[in-house]
Scaffold this motif. Structure first.
Motif, PDB file in Angstrom:
ATOM      1  N   ARG A 299     -13.171   0.358 -15.390  1.00  0.00           N
ATOM      2  CA  ARG A 299     -12.319   0.698 -15.979  1.00  0.00           C
ATOM      3  C   ARG A 299     -11.553   1.313 -14.465  1.00  0.00           C
ATOM      4  O   ARG A 299     -10.783   0.707 -13.754  1.00  0.00           O
ATOM      5  CB  ARG A 299     -11.875   2.161 -16.425  1.00  0.00           C
ATOM      6  N   LEU A 301     -13.214  -0.331 -11.618  1.00  0.00           N
ATOM      7  CA  LEU A 301     -12.728  -1.784 -10.840  1.00  0.00           C
ATOM      8  C   LEU A 301     -12.153  -3.070 -11.193  1.00  0.00           C
ATOM      9  O   LEU A 301     -12.477  -3.506 -12.192  1.00  0.00           O
ATOM     10  CB  LEU A 301     -14.751  -1.977 -10.866  1.00  0.00           C
ATOM     11  N   ASP A 302     -12.149  -4.113 -10.642  1.00  0.00           N
ATOM     12  CA  ASP A 302     -11.403  -5.073 -10.497  1.00  0.00           C
ATOM     13  C   ASP A 302     -12.565  -5.701 -11.242  1.00  0.00           C
ATOM     14  O   ASP A 302     -13.595  -5.994 -10.875  1.00  0.00           O
ATOM     15  CB  ASP A 302     -10.499  -5.421  -9.074  1.00  0.00           C
ATOM     16  N   ALA A 303     -11.870  -6.714 -11.138  1.00  0.00           N
ATOM     17  CA  ALA A 303     -12.409  -8.129 -11.326  1.00  0.00           C
ATOM     18  C   ALA A 303     -13.174  -8.875 -10.748  1.00  0.00           C
ATOM     19  O   ALA A 303     -14.766  -8.990 -11.246  1.00  0.00           O
ATOM     20  CB  ALA A 303     -11.810  -9.138 -12.060  1.00  0.00           C
ATOM     21  N   SER A 304     -12.702  -8.536  -9.491  1.00  0.00           N
ATOM     22  CA  SER A 304     -14.223  -9.105  -8.420  1.00  0.00           C
ATOM     23  C   SER A 304     -15.544  -8.331  -7.953  1.00  0.00           C
ATOM     24  O   SER A 304     -16.464  -8.507  -8.510  1.00  0.00           O
ATOM     25  CB  SER A 304     -13.405  -9.868  -7.552  1.00  0.00           C
ATOM     26  N   ALA A 305     -15.037  -6.785  -8.054  1.00  0.00           N
ATOM     27  CA  ALA A 305     -16.068  -5.954  -7.701  1.00  0.00           C
ATOM     28  C   ALA A 305     -16.944  -5.671  -9.258  1.00  0.00           C
ATOM     29  O   ALA A 305     -17.831  -5.501  -8.773  1.00  0.00           O
ATOM     30  CB  ALA A 305     -15.160  -4.448  -7.991  1.00  0.00           C
ATOM     31  N   LEU A 306     -16.288  -5.858 -10.696  1.00  0.00           N
ATOM     32  CA  LEU A 306     -17.046  -6.264 -11.802  1.00  0.00           C
ATOM     33  C   LEU A 306     -17.881  -7.149 -11.818  1.00  0.00           C
ATOM     34  O   LEU A 306     -19.613  -6.972 -11.547  1.00  0.00           O
ATOM     35  CB  LEU A 306     -15.902  -6.266 -12.807  1.00  0.00           C
TER      36      LEU A 306
END
Length: 324
Positions: A299, A301-306
């Motif tokens: 929750r 993290l954004d999509a890239s960081a995830l």
């Protein structure tokens, strides 16, 4: 300057010092700890087979200084159990200490576990338990839903725990002060022998005493030394293929009510939790904890960081455990 103003300045100075110390504890670079696998080069290290238990040297008054675990190939030793409840605590400690000094790693781990109850932190924990139990007894007196027999049974059980705590405090007071002061030494030596369970236990117990600002202020150098050694042991345990060390590191990077081994980092917590969940041998409790942590860290993290964290988790698992 008025007395009130002088007092306010003093309180402010203490608060500032505490803030600096907690920042130091979280962010000061480790000088002896092995680098985190997340920060390490991408090359896969050669697999290392965990070595058997090493003979434990005689306990020294000076804590072991080596932060990087050493491994050797000693003769096997028989594991002993903690003496039964009929053995006085002091006698049990002497017996287990003798086994630990003779090379029984499990005895060394158990010795530290028992001595931990005699530390200032351990004693505070029993006193807090007693206070809670006394309140529990008082609450029962006004609980109309309890029968007299139930109330008496609950009181007897609670008083037994209070009495046991009092006895342990008396037993602890009778132990040699030097032995209690260096309660971590047996576990530290067991971890240095290459026992990954001991490495994880050291990381779990080493910072337990630092449960508040006053404890850190009183012994900041030792706190930092323990923190750095705990980091090194967890990294080494992962390198040796211990999947439970992945669990421990996921927790070390997650938010905690106590002092963290690392600064809170949702991406690293997610990566280690993701890596741990690839292992089939996790216990049900470990799997549940890692699933919860994975969902919580996602929750933040954004999509890239995830995506990057999950890719790192796959690399961590491959380097730790895929070849086992």
């Amino acid at each position: 300057m008025t007395r009130i103003r002088r007092y306010a300045i003093a309180v402010g100075s203490v608060a500032l010092a505490a803030g600096v110390l907690f920042a130091l504890m979280r962010d000061r670079p480790a000088t002896v700890a092995a680098p985190s696998p997340l920060a390490a080069p991408s090359a896969t290290p050669a697999p290392v087979t965990p070595a058997p238990v090493a003979p434990t040297p005689a306990r020294s008054a000076t804590p072991a200084a080596a932060a990087t675990p050493r491994r050797s190939a000693p003769p096997a030793v028989r594991a002993h159990q903690w003496p039964d409840d009929r053995t006085p605590f002091g006698d049990a400690v002497k017996q287990v200490q003798a086994w630990a000094d003779a090379g029984d790693t499990r005895a060394a781990i158990e010795l530290t576990s028992q001595l931990s109850t005699c530390t200032p932190y351990g004693l505070r924990a029993t006193e807090a338990s007693d206070e809670s139990d006394r309140q529990y007894i008082m609450n029962d007196l006004t609980d109309d839903q309890l029968t007299k027999a139930q109330r008496e049974t609950r009181r007897a059980n609670t008083m037994q725990r209070i009495n046991e705590n009092a006895k342990r405090r008396a037993d602890c007071a009778a132990l040699p002060r030097d032995l209690v002061a260096h309660w971590l030494d047996p576990l530290d030596r067991a971890a240095q022998s290459g026992d990954t369970y001991a490495m994880r236990e050291y990381a779990r117990l080493a910072m337990a005493e630092y449960d508040g600002v006053a404890a850190v202020v009183a012994d900041v150098d030792e706190a930092i030394t323990r923190r750095d050694k705990a980091r090194a042991y967890l990294d080494e345990a992962v390198r040796l293929g211990d999947t439970s060390a992945l669990v421990a590191l996921a927790g070390a990077y997650a938010e905690s009510a106590t002092i963290n081994l690392y600064a809170v980092d949702a991406a690293r917590a997610h990566a280690y939790a993701y890596a741990a969940l690839q292992a089939a041998e996790l216990t049900a409790m470990e799997r549940d904890r890692m699933t919860w942590l994975l969902n919580r860290s996602a929750r933040a993290l954004d999509a890239s960081a995830l995506a990057q964290a999950e890719a790192e988790g796959r690399r961590l698992y491959a380097r730790c455990c895929s070849g086992r």
